[in-house]
Design an enzyme around this catalytic site. Structure first.
Site, PDB file in Angstrom:
ATOM      1  N   SER A 279       3.116   8.001   3.267  1.00  0.00           N
ATOM      2  CA  SER A 279       3.661   6.755   3.816  1.00  0.00           C
ATOM      3  C   SER A 279       3.561   5.616   2.816  1.00  0.00           C
ATOM      4  CB  SER A 279       2.911   6.375   5.102  1.00  0.00           C
ATOM      5  OG  SER A 279       1.538   6.156   4.820  1.00  0.00           O
ATOM      6  N   GLU A 280       4.311   4.570   3.109  1.00  0.00           N
ATOM      7  CA  GLU A 280       4.273   3.324   2.344  1.00  0.00           C
ATOM      8  C   GLU A 280       4.070   2.176   3.324  1.00  0.00           C
ATOM      9  OE1 GLU A 280       7.719   4.984  -0.724  1.00  0.00           O
ATOM     10  OE2 GLU A 280       8.213   3.761   1.033  1.00  0.00           O
TER      11      GLU A 280
ATOM     12  N   ASP B 171     -10.118  10.680   8.586  1.00  0.00           N
ATOM     13  CA  ASP B 171      -9.881  10.059   7.268  1.00  0.00           C
ATOM     14  C   ASP B 171     -10.553   8.691   7.189  1.00  0.00           C
ATOM     15  OD1 ASP B 171      -8.943  10.145   4.682  1.00  0.00           O
ATOM     16  OD2 ASP B 171      -6.934   9.417   5.165  1.00  0.00           O
TER      17      ASP B 171
ATOM     18  N   LYS C 245       4.426   0.250   8.343  1.00  0.00           N
ATOM     19  CA  LYS C 245       4.125   1.560   7.748  1.00  0.00           C
ATOM     20  C   LYS C 245       5.350   2.450   7.892  1.00  0.00           C
ATOM     21  CE  LYS C 245       1.018   5.552   8.144  1.00  0.00           C
ATOM     22  NZ  LYS C 245      -0.140   6.132   8.860  1.00  0.00           N
TER      23      LYS C 245
ATOM     24  N   GLY D 195       0.391   5.722   0.375  1.00  0.00           N
ATOM     25  CA  GLY D 195      -0.423   6.915   0.537  1.00  0.00           C
ATOM     26  C   GLY D 195       0.393   8.149   0.248  1.00  0.00           C
ATOM     27  N   GLY D 196      -0.182   9.317   0.566  1.00  0.00           N
ATOM     28  CA  GLY D 196       0.509  10.556   0.275  1.00  0.00           C
ATOM     29  C   GLY D 196       1.777  10.734   1.078  1.00  0.00           C
TER      30      GLY D 196
ATOM     31  N   GLY E   5       0.821  -1.198   0.000  1.00  0.00           N
ATOM     32  CA  GLY E   5       0.000   0.000   0.000  1.00  0.00           C
ATOM     33  C   GLY E   5       0.853   1.245   0.000  1.00  0.00           C
TER      34      GLY E   5
END
Length: 308
Positions: free
Chosen positions: A8-9, A121, A24, A5-6, A3
């Site tokens: 994080s990975e 979120d 994360k 995100g803006g 996964g």
């Protein structure tokens, strides 16, 4: 990597004792001067929560980067379960279980923690699914503490996910429990319809669904992949709860305590009796404001995927 995100990975990994974990990592290209502060804030919040329907922190690491470690969810997240390339869609009992579980998790964050927590979120990709599809609310990177004497936060810049943002937050940066309630209402619609909050043709789920909810034409809302295999009472409860949660005015949205009552008792609940309002007509101020708010378009100077 499983996964991204803006900021994080997320990676899948294994511990020496055989446990499968999700790691994360704060993205290396995050140049924010406050990234350590943001990391510690998320660590403090996720380390504070303990509920079957919230993600469980296994550990953290600050060597060669900033990392949070969680148990790995074998069934992925709700977004992939609803919209991914699967041979079989989620059946109704699982969908209802997920809706109830997320509601319980949010109720816990709002009402049962030592300090009120606003997630900010809530969305399908932030709902992890355990081995038995028990949902867990994850990713507290945008979460905020809300002191008991405070009614709300005023937050700038606006962060979150397009399609789930409550009007008062999107327009004025106002954050409180009702911000999460609105996003949860959109999530319920997603579970009911199998549609994304904003699809590839830029159609907004709320604008599409609102006429059916107001007319009581629930069958038009239901995900065709369910093939009429659902509990009609439970379906009505989810639609009813969603309709209340996505009201434009935060004052007319129920609390998560009342949402739980709506989901378990429907029209017979005290919450439904207390929150019943005259139905909006097509020329009402609320509906016009609602349509105006959701009538924006994808900017032409950025990629659609980036915008979503």
């Amino acid at each position: 990597m499983v996964g991204q995100g803006g900021y994080s990975e997320v990676y899948k990994g294994n511990l020496s004792d055989g446990r499968t974990i999700a790691v994360k990592r704060l993205a290396k290209d995050n140049k924010s001067a406050n990234k350590e502060k943001e990391f510690l804030m998320e660590l403090g919040i996720i380390g504070h929560v303990c509920h079957p329907n919230t993600a469980t922190l296994v550990g953290c690491c600050i060597e060669n980067g900033l990392y949070l470690i969680f148990n790995f969810s074998q069934n992925g997240n709700l977004e992939s379960a609803l919209h991914g390339k699967r041979t079989k869609s989620l059946d109704w009992p699982v969908r209802y279980k997920i809706a109830l579980g997320v509601a319980r998790g949010l109720h816990y964050l709002h009402k049962c923690c030592k300090h009120r927590i606003i997630h900010r979120d809530i969305k399908a990709s932030n709902v992890l699914l355990g081995p038995d599809y028990e949902p867990q609310i994850a990713d507290f990177g945008l979460a905020k503490w809300l002191p008991n004497k405070w009614t709300h936060h005023a937050v700038i810049p606006i962060e979150g996910t397009f399609g789930y943002l409550a009007p008062e937050y999107f327009l004025n940066g106002i954050v409180d429990e009702k911000t999460d309630v609105f996003a949860f209402g959109v999530l319920l619609l997603e579970i009911i319809t199998g549609r994304k909050p904003v699809d590839s043709s830029q159609q907004n789920l709320l604008l599409w669904a609102k006429p059916f909810m107001e007319s009581g034409n629930i069958t038009e809302l239901i995900d065709p992949s369910l093939e009429d295999k659902y509990d009609s009472d439970q379906m009505h409860r989810l639609v009813l709860a969603s309709a209340y949660c996505v009201r434009q005015s935060s004052a007319w949205r129920p609390s998560m305590s009342e949402v739980l009552e709506l989901l378990t008792k429907g029209h017979d609940s005290e919450a439904a009796k207390n929150w019943r309002m005259p139905k909006c007509t097509s020329d009402s101020d609320e509906l016009n404001d609602f349509s105006m708010f959701f009538g924006y378009h994808v900017p032409t100077d950025i990629d659609l995927e980036e915008f979503l």
